[in-house]
Design an enzyme around this catalytic site. Structure first.
Site, short mmCIF file in Angstrom:
data_model
loop_
_atom_site.label_atom_id
_atom_site.label_comp_id
_atom_site.label_asym_id
_atom_site.label_seq_id
_atom_site.Cartn_x
_atom_site.Cartn_y
_atom_site.Cartn_z
N VAL A 11 0.84 -1.21 0.00
CA VAL A 11 0.00 0.00 0.00
C VAL A 11 0.88 1.26 0.00
O VAL A 11 0.69 2.16 -0.81
CB VAL A 11 -0.94 0.00 1.22
CG1 VAL A 11 -1.61 1.36 1.39
CG2 VAL A 11 -2.00 -1.09 1.08
N LEU A 153 -7.00 -0.28 -2.62
CA LEU A 153 -6.39 -0.87 -3.82
C LEU A 153 -6.15 -2.36 -3.67
O LEU A 153 -5.92 -2.87 -2.58
CB LEU A 153 -5.12 -0.13 -4.23
CG LEU A 153 -4.04 0.18 -3.21
CD1 LEU A 153 -3.15 -1.02 -3.01
CD2 LEU A 153 -3.25 1.39 -3.69
N ASN A 208 -14.10 -4.92 3.18
CA ASN A 208 -13.37 -6.17 2.98
C ASN A 208 -14.15 -7.37 3.51
O ASN A 208 -14.13 -8.44 2.90
CB ASN A 208 -11.99 -6.09 3.64
CG ASN A 208 -10.96 -5.49 2.69
OD1 ASN A 208 -11.31 -5.08 1.58
ND2 ASN A 208 -9.72 -5.43 3.10
N PHE A 249 -16.77 -10.50 -7.66
CA PHE A 249 -16.55 -11.30 -6.44
C PHE A 249 -17.57 -12.41 -6.28
O PHE A 249 -17.99 -12.75 -5.18
CB PHE A 249 -16.48 -10.38 -5.19
CG PHE A 249 -15.10 -9.81 -5.04
CD1 PHE A 249 -14.63 -8.92 -5.98
CD2 PHE A 249 -14.26 -10.19 -4.01
CE1 PHE A 249 -13.33 -8.42 -5.90
CE2 PHE A 249 -12.97 -9.71 -3.93
CZ PHE A 249 -12.51 -8.81 -4.87
N ALA A 252 -16.49 -18.64 -7.84
CA ALA A 252 -16.30 -19.75 -6.90
C ALA A 252 -14.94 -20.37 -7.15
O ALA A 252 -14.39 -20.30 -8.25
CB ALA A 252 -17.39 -20.79 -7.12
N GLY A 253 -14.38 -20.99 -6.12
CA GLY A 253 -13.09 -21.64 -6.29
C GLY A 253 -12.43 -21.93 -4.96
O GLY A 253 -13.10 -22.35 -4.01
N CYS A 260 -5.07 -9.40 3.19
CA CYS A 260 -6.12 -8.52 3.71
C CYS A 260 -7.41 -9.24 4.10
O CYS A 260 -7.81 -9.21 5.26
CB CYS A 260 -6.43 -7.43 2.69
SG CYS A 260 -5.03 -6.34 2.44
N ARG A 327 1.24 -14.37 0.82
CA ARG A 327 0.61 -14.37 2.14
C ARG A 327 -0.83 -14.88 1.97
O ARG A 327 -1.55 -14.46 1.07
CB ARG A 327 0.62 -12.95 2.72
CG ARG A 327 2.03 -12.49 3.08
CD ARG A 327 2.05 -11.06 3.52
NE ARG A 327 1.70 -10.16 2.42
CZ ARG A 327 1.56 -8.84 2.55
NH1 ARG A 327 1.71 -8.28 3.73
NH2 ARG A 327 1.26 -8.09 1.51
C1 UDX Z 1 -8.52 -6.76 -1.02
C2 UDX Z 1 -9.61 -5.73 -1.36
O1 UDX Z 1 -10.25 -6.10 -2.58
C3 UDX Z 1 -9.01 -4.35 -1.47
O2 UDX Z 1 -10.04 -3.39 -1.68
C4 UDX Z 1 -8.28 -4.03 -0.18
O3 UDX Z 1 -7.66 -2.78 -0.26
C5 UDX Z 1 -7.24 -5.10 0.13
O4 UDX Z 1 -7.87 -6.38 0.16
P1 UDX Z 1 -6.58 -7.99 -2.38
O5 UDX Z 1 -6.22 -8.66 -1.10
O6 UDX Z 1 -5.51 -7.43 -3.23
O7 UDX Z 1 -7.60 -6.79 -2.11
O8 UDX Z 1 -7.35 -9.09 -3.25
P2 UDX Z 1 -8.81 -9.29 -3.88
O9 UDX Z 1 -8.79 -8.92 -5.30
O10 UDX Z 1 -9.85 -8.65 -3.04
O11 UDX Z 1 -8.93 -10.86 -3.78
C6 UDX Z 1 -8.86 -11.50 -2.51
C7 UDX Z 1 -8.95 -12.99 -2.66
O12 UDX Z 1 -10.26 -13.39 -3.03
C8 UDX Z 1 -8.01 -13.60 -3.69
O13 UDX Z 1 -7.44 -14.76 -3.14
C9 UDX Z 1 -8.92 -13.93 -4.86
O14 UDX Z 1 -8.43 -15.02 -5.60
C10 UDX Z 1 -10.20 -14.29 -4.13
N1 UDX Z 1 -11.42 -14.11 -4.91
C11 UDX Z 1 -11.75 -12.88 -5.41
C12 UDX Z 1 -12.28 -15.19 -5.12
O15 UDX Z 1 -12.02 -16.31 -4.68
N2 UDX Z 1 -13.42 -15.00 -5.84
C13 UDX Z 1 -13.77 -13.79 -6.34
O16 UDX Z 1 -14.85 -13.70 -6.97
C14 UDX Z 1 -12.91 -12.70 -6.13
#
Ligand code: UDX
Length: 438
Positions: A11, A153, A208, A249, A252-253, A260, A327
């Site tokens: 960040v 972000l 989040n 978001f 599925a998976g 975060c 992480r």
């Molecule tokens: C997140 C928040 O989105 C962001 O706004 C905040 O500032 C920090 O935390 P980030 O950790 O970079 O960001 O990842 P993100 O894109 O949110 O994905 C998080 C996890 O969810 C990943 O492991 C991703 O693979 C998973 N995910 C995301 C899913 O399993 N399914 C989805 O539909 C979307």
């Protein structure tokens, strides 16, 4: 204007580079001297698309410098952004010790009014603690204020997100603080939510946690789809067309990982409990997420019967695509669960392998490969754990020819069922019908 950014992690560094590109004169501060030396030499240390070029460009333009000295940061600017880590303690609450240490150092160096801004994700009321700490350790008569400006972000597209935020949240205690932050963010034309610091702090955790809820919800539906031969992909698509729900978001998976979402859900549960509220809703989201890895293991067991001594390729170790961050990596969690079951793992990732090796060392049963094909060679099964583009575009006929037994468990639903069938793979996606071995 002059800006100081304390903490140059994912960040902080993106924020520092972004502010510099907007024309501000930025000083980045980090206690890690080796990291500061690399940053000074134009090496961003982390992999984040577009960051390296912008870092070098801003340093070249003389708008971005780095130091280990917080006092220099305090002298440099009227506004100090704190972007240090707030990891989890064993009970799930946020560890604010880095925050407190930085605030004490700021206090010791304060010589006149500064606006101290929390950008790190922190529990509600942290700004009151920051304020009290500054009061305790600052010389009498010196003015300061504390604001909350949470960062939204996403890793992997952090540079893009910095310049194109959906909204900017400014939790400010006064008009003066609001005006200062308003000047910093003047070039942005997105909605700006101006509120008090407590509300701003809650907004970040609420966002989040909601994203985590959404992912766990679709993963629960995926479990139902698997038991009823339905297709979660189509369910999600149709849900997403409802404008009240939205399409994001709902993939599925293997569930959510990273630095975060898992941490923030835990922290928010803790915050709720501290205030006498039952946040079981989030506990359930967390429980669903934790059983994702086991779901993948079950699919492998159903396909291979016995996992002991099997060679399993795990494709993708970053917690998501376009980052080297491991992480909370689900790929590593799958690898560890496989090792616990007696299997051998062959691990591939285009950017995260080096960081993964710090957490899971190579050994007789753990091999890291430079290419996807090296991981697949002679494997009994492969697990897709990160949605890298390279995996989406795989030559499936070659996959079938390379593996010992062509079984693919797709933890990210990347592959096209018809293409998989045509290539002769046995295929087990998440929440979608499997393709049998023919
Ligand atoms: C997140 C928040 O989105 C962001 O706004 C905040 O500032 C920090 O935390 P980030 O950790 O970079 O960001 O990842 P993100 O894109 O949110 O994905 C998080 C996890 O969810 C990943 O492991 C991703 O693979 C998973 N995910 C995301 C899913 O399993 N399914 C989805 O539909 C979307």
């Amino acid at each position: 204007m002059e800006i100081t950014v304390i903490g140059t992690g994912y960040v902080g560094l993106v924020t520092a580079v972004g502010f510099a590109e907007l024309g501000h004169r930025v000083l980045g501060v980090d206690r890690d001297a080796a990291k500061v030396r690399r940053l000074q030499a134009g090496d961003p240390v982390i992999y984040e698309p577009g960051l390296a070029e912008k870092l070098v460009a801003q340093q070249g333009a003389g708008r971005l410098h780095f130091t280990t000295e917080i006092a220099a940061g305090v002298r440099h600017a009227p506004i100090l952004f704190i972007c240090v880590g707030t990891p989890s303690l064993p009970d799930g609450s946020a560890d604010l010790s880095q925050m407190e240490a930085v605030v004490r150092q700021i206090a010791a160096a304060l010589d006149g009014y500064r606006l101290v801004v929390e950008k790190s994700t922190v529990p509600v009321r942290t700004s009151s603690w920051v304020h009290r700490t500054l009061r305790l350790y600052t010389r009498p008569g010196i003015e300061f204020e504390v604001a909350s400006n949470p960062e939204f972000l996403r890793e992997g597209r952090a540079v893009h997100d910095f310049f194109h935020p959906d909204r900017i949240v400014l939790g400010v205690p006064s008009q003066r603080a609001g005006d200062l932050l308003g000047e910093v963010y003047a070039p942005f034309h997105c909605p700006k939510v101006i509120t008090d610091p407590n509300t701003a702090e809650i907004i970040k955790h609420a966002c989040n946690s909601f994203l985590a809820l959404k992912i766990s919800y679709i993963n629960l539906i995926a479990e139902l789809c698997e038991r009823t031969q339905a297709d979660v992909h189509t369910v999600a698509q149709a849900m997403g067309l409802d404008q009240r729900i939205g399409p994001e978001f709902l993939e599925a998976g293997l569930g959510y990982g990273g630095a975060c979402l898992p941490k923030d859900v835990q922290a928010f549960i803790h915050i709720g409990e501290e205030h006498g509220l039952d946040f079981s809703l989030l506990k359930e989201a967390d429980a669903i997420n934790r059983r994702r890895v086991d779901g993948i293991l079950q699919k492998l067991k159903r396909a291979l019967w016995i996992l002991e001594d099997k060679e399993i390729a795990v494709l993708g170790l970053a917690f998501k695509a376009n980052t080297d961050d491991v992480r909370g990596s689900q790929g590593l969690a799958v690898a560890r669960a496989l090792l616990d079951s007696g299997a051998r793992v062959r691990l591939w990732d285009p950017h995260a392998a080096a960081r993964a090796q710090e957490l899971l060392s190579p050994s007789e049963r753990v091999a890291y490969t430079d290419s996807i094909w090296g991981a697949l060679e002679g494997a009994h099964a492969a697990v897709i754990a990160t949605p890298w583009e390279e995996l989406r575009a795989l030559d499936l006929a070659r996959v079938a020819a390379t593996m010992l037994t062509p079984i693919v468990v797709d933890g990210r639903n990347l592959l096209d069922t018809e293409a998989v069938r045509a290539a002769g793979l046995e295929y087990h996606p998440v929440g979608r019908p499997s393709v049998a071995f023919t």
